[in-house]
Design an enzyme around this catalytic site. Sequence first.
Site, short mmCIF file in Angstrom:
data_model
loop_
_atom_site.label_atom_id
_atom_site.label_comp_id
_atom_site.label_asym_id
_atom_site.label_seq_id
_atom_site.Cartn_x
_atom_site.Cartn_y
_atom_site.Cartn_z
N HIS A 23 -8.29 -4.40 -1.13
CA HIS A 23 -7.04 -3.79 -0.72
C HIS A 23 -6.62 -4.32 0.65
CE1 HIS A 23 -3.95 -0.69 -1.16
NE2 HIS A 23 -4.08 -0.47 0.14
N SER A 26 0.84 -1.20 0.00
CA SER A 26 0.00 0.00 0.00
C SER A 26 0.88 1.25 0.00
CB SER A 26 -0.97 -0.03 1.18
OG SER A 26 -1.97 0.95 1.04
N ASP A 46 -9.50 -3.87 -5.74
CA ASP A 46 -8.85 -2.70 -5.15
C ASP A 46 -9.13 -1.49 -6.04
OD1 ASP A 46 -7.17 -0.78 -4.09
OD2 ASP A 46 -5.32 -1.92 -4.37
#
Length: 328
Positions: A302, A166, A273
């Site tokens: 995600h 991320s 995502d």
Amino acid sequence: MAAEGIPLRSTIIDDPCKYLHITLNPDGTLTRSPNAFPTTSPDVSSTATLLSKDVPINPAKSTWARIFLPKPPPLHPNKLPLLHYFHGGGFILGSPDLAMFHEFCSNVAAELPVLLVSAGYRLAPEHRLPAAYDDGMEALRWVKTVQDDWLRDHADFSNCFIMGSSAGGNMAYHVGLRAAQETDDLSPLKIKGLILHQPFFGGVQRVQSELRLTNDPFFPPCVSDLMWELCLPVSANRDHTYCNPTAGEDSFSVLEEMGALGWRVLVIGCDGDQMIDRQMELVKMMEKGIKVEGRFGAGGFHGLELVDSSKAKSLNLVLQNFIWSDSS
């Protein structure tokens, strides 16, 4: 279908601050709920199947790293590849001792196997970008100079990879750009490639995946909007290169340098995502100057591999093939 042990969420997120368990203070700082994200201690016990310990990087900045060493070390005749990892959290949350990151790094280190350094960095908005990138580079320089017995005895400094999840994936990209220009200064640390796991990117105009997942219960665009507002330099918009590297050509010459160095890049994502279109655009841009592989799966969300052990095992196989395929 929800991953095992992960509750289904159906409500629309209308308050990103409440969702993230943060409070915006009048002085521009954040109050982060200490109970929202559990932490865990390192394990150096004699019965541990994988050892971990915390080491300070820069006490003046309160930055530090958690090092993970497979036990017994190592299973291979040579030293282990060195995996330098950055955690996620939108640049405003997180640390190497968060339980989800600790468990994720423990499994990666044990199953690949690698010696893994999970390096922390200062958070925004108290320390806006590029503070995190500065800390990331400082952590790389620290690795090559710190007198640590685990690194000295078990890490192959000539076989190093930079990885992040991320926001950590964004870190790996931007720290990688800097590192490619400082290869001589980083010696004997030799970087072989970057691993961007669901990297955190954005832009001013919504892309199709963001529109499609505008009400995503796990990580909708409204949450990432807030994170970018809090972490980007004051007055910068989301087409700033820190957020949207595809908006300009300012990094292309550095990508060519990476290619000339023989670096490889792996970008991992899924179509559940909201940022998958951003990640795929990045792959297309990087293909012009470097050997890059995009691995994009169907479904998911995600951060899936951080909370679903079966998906984490599948990811570890991909990482193992990528890292060890280039090991001699």
